[in-house]
Design an enzyme around this catalytic site. Structure first.
Site, mmCIF file in Angstrom:
data_model
loop_
_atom_site.group_PDB
_atom_site.id
_atom_site.type_symbol
_atom_site.label_atom_id
_atom_site.label_comp_id
_atom_site.label_asym_id
_atom_site.label_seq_id
_atom_site.Cartn_x
_atom_site.Cartn_y
_atom_site.Cartn_z
ATOM 1 N N SER A 50 32.948 63.281 41.264
ATOM 2 C CA SER A 50 32.315 62.154 41.943
ATOM 3 C C SER A 50 31.222 61.525 41.082
ATOM 4 O O SER A 50 31.491 61.091 39.970
ATOM 5 C CB SER A 50 31.780 62.613 43.309
ATOM 6 O OG SER A 50 31.312 61.533 44.055
ATOM 7 N N ASP A 94 34.653 57.941 40.693
ATOM 8 C CA ASP A 94 36.024 57.963 41.209
ATOM 9 C C ASP A 94 36.314 56.822 42.175
ATOM 10 O O ASP A 94 37.395 56.771 42.761
ATOM 11 C CB ASP A 94 36.349 59.306 41.851
ATOM 12 C CG ASP A 94 35.520 59.605 43.081
ATOM 13 O OD1 ASP A 94 34.327 59.267 43.087
ATOM 14 O OD2 ASP A 94 36.053 60.193 44.050
#
Length: 567
Positions: A122, A295
């Site tokens: 992330s 992402d």
């Protein structure tokens, strides 16, 4: 498929005790751990694959993507080799291994895949000294629910061997189908390398009025935008969708080349890390700014002169303006969802629209159940994530297109839209403080003692005086969620202190990196009077923060003078 069949090997291994997935079936650790610890990645991948029932696994289709960070290509190759050896029939992989998290969810749902593996950590830094992660999404396209994560963890604790085809090699750069004959397999194993954007773009075309957005971004009166992909996965999506498809000038998009170390920066779309975008917006040249995480599931919105839209405000404003989106005009609005730490701004919109709000623990997996059951149309969380039932993941670019649609429909600037919203619903001043990198044992004792204090009956009704402000405790609890769909109970999801003036303090423990822990403190204060809507959030919230520090004793117990990150 030339030559002899590729051997399928069984490799002996030993379990690791620290492979418990965090929310959503993800394992996030320092990259060096994945690289240096023998079989660390194969152990977890095997645990994920073994969590799928053998009957469902044999010959099934799965999706694999990554945010392009360091170690992604090597990890993708291992995932492919192990998927083949474990009986998976087909893999769909983004070109060069790249697929955003929303795109993975989109493809899983489109082709009815058994699930997907996403290689991402992330918003965490990349590179050899950064972090790496493996996340498992299930067949509805959403993060693995707790029951699946628990199964993965139990398998990881007893694993003795894994299956792999080490001689299998794929070309991630070549679009199209690649087939491989494996030993003891009747059908060839198939890998399809796809354009990372196309399927996701086709979905967006069914949701938005692209002509309206294109008119906003082109022509003599165009809205000048600045979009920062932060050298993560979103670069190809921004260029193909916002620039090529919707007509934004090519120089509107910055940092669009995915880099393994994200240019040495945190790919985290907030005021602390998206400083390049913030400085550009402060110049006044651009009317709309956005940034994405590594992402692509999180985003930040800025208006002209760097006007910041908090994630909680963004969620509430989107909710109040859903008729601007063709998808919602057609589908209607059934309900809203927000994570418990997210401000209650959404609740006021829901009340005006007479639709329910579901308050869930932090973690997108809880929204998936609500959306699958038809209860929830829009959901979001304070950590820069928003999405709808078009997918089962939060979706940064979707949120940006919603904002552009609202601007086009209302013919107002970002700041005007926000201020109109505050005038109608009131302003929720909101801030989050993160105390990062703490010893897990220390955080356990801090939270244990704090829970004992605030949940004691004597705490309710107490008054705290800070300067001229007096806060009276109306309610406290350790947040517990009962899923309205399946009755699953999730306990100890954070400590809530709700005051009689609708202010809130929340304490929550986060251990997403697994090795260290984070204590998050959330402060929220509601202001109805428009004459008080221009104050600095930290000035408004400082009395609440003083109360939080006093009752938690976090500075004294951690030796910290302040938080690591303020958002």
């Amino acid at each position: 498929m030339e030559g002899s069949p590729i051997p399928v090997l069984t490799v002996q291994t030993a379990p690791y005790e620290d492979q418990k997935p965090t929310g959503g079936g993800g394992l996030r650790r320092p990259t060096g751990l994945f690289e240096s610890q023998r079989n660390y990645l194969p152990n977890f991948v095997q645990s994920v694959l073994s969590s799928i029932d053998l009957r469902d696994r044999q010959g099934c289709t799965m999706v694999v993507g990554s945010d392009g960070r360091y170690f992604s290509k090597a990890a993708t190759e291992i995932v492919v080799q192990m998927a083949a050896a474990n009986g998976i029939g087909r893999l769909i992989i983004g070109q060069n291994g790249i697929l955003s998290t929303p795109a993975v969810s989109c493809i899983i749902r489109k082709i009815k895949a058994a699930g997907g593996i996403i290689l991402t950590a992330s918003h965490c830094p990349g590179g050899p000294g950064g972090e790496f992660g493996v996340k498992f999404n299930v067949s509805n396209g959403g993060p693995a629910p707790d029951v699946v994560s628990d199964k993965i963890y139990q398998i990881s604790r007893t694993i003795e061997e894994y299956a792999i085809c080490p001689d299998l090699r794929i070309d991630l750069s070549r679009l199209g189908r690649q087939e491989f004959d494996l030993e003891n397999k009747f059908k060839p194993f198939r890998v399809e390398i796809v354009d990372p954007v196309d399927i996701y773009l086709n979905l967006l075309r069914t949701i938005f009025d692209f002509n309206t957005i294109k008119s906003l971004l082109t022509g003599p009166n165009q809205l000048k935008i600045r979009v920062d992909a932060m050298h993560g996965v979103m670069g190809p999506y921004v260029r193909k969708i916002l620039c090529d498809e919707l007509g934004a000038p090519a120089n509107s998009a910055i940092n669009c080349v995915p880099l393994e170390d994200f240019g040495g920066q945190h790919p985290d779309p907030n005021l602390t890390y998206a400083t390049t975008l913030l400085e550009a917006m402060k110049g006044g040249e651009y009317g709309f700014g956005a940034a994405f995480d590594a992402d692509g599931d999180c985003y930040m919105i800025l208006g002209q002169n760097g006007f910041f839209v908090s994630p909680s405000d963004s969620l509430a404003i989107i909710a109040a303006n859903l008729p601007c989106i063709p998808y919602f005009r057609q589908m209607g609005v059934r309900g809203f969802g927000r994570s418990m730490p997210t401000s209650t701004a959404l609740d006021r919109v829901a009340k005006s629209l007479k639709v329910p709000v579901y308050e869930t623990p932090a973690g997108w997996r809880f929204f998936s159940n609500l959306m699958d059951s038809g209860r929830c149309s829009l959901c979001g969380e304070e950590s820069f994530g928003t999405g709808s039932d078009h997918l089962r993941e939060k979706d940064g670019l979707w949120a940006v297109l919603v904002w552009l649609s609202i601007i086009a429909a209302r013919k107002q600037s970002v700041e005007e839209i926000v201020r109109d919203h505050w005038a109608k619903f009131g302003r929720h001043y909101y801030c989050r403080f993160d105390y990062e990198g703490l010893e897990p044992k220390m955080t356990y004792y801090i939270m244990r003692d704090l829970e004992a204090l605030v949940t004691d009956k004597s705490f309710t009704g107490q008054q705290f005086a800070v300067g001229s402000h007096v806060y009276s405790v109306e309610k406290t609890d350790s947040f517990e969620y009962v899923d309205p769909v399946d009755g699953t109970v999730t306990k100890k999801q954070g400590l809530r202190i709700i005051f009689s003036n609708a202010s809130r303090l929340i304490f929550r423990l986060s251990s997403s990196s697994g090795m260290r822990a984070t204590i998050r403190i959330y402060a929220e204060s509601y202001e109805k009077d428009p004459s008080n809507h221009d104050r600095e959030p930290q000035a408004v919230l400082s009395p609440l923060i003083a109360i939080a520090l006093k009752i938690s004793q976090i500075h004294e117990r951690t030796g910290r003078r302040g938080p690591t990150v303020i958002t």
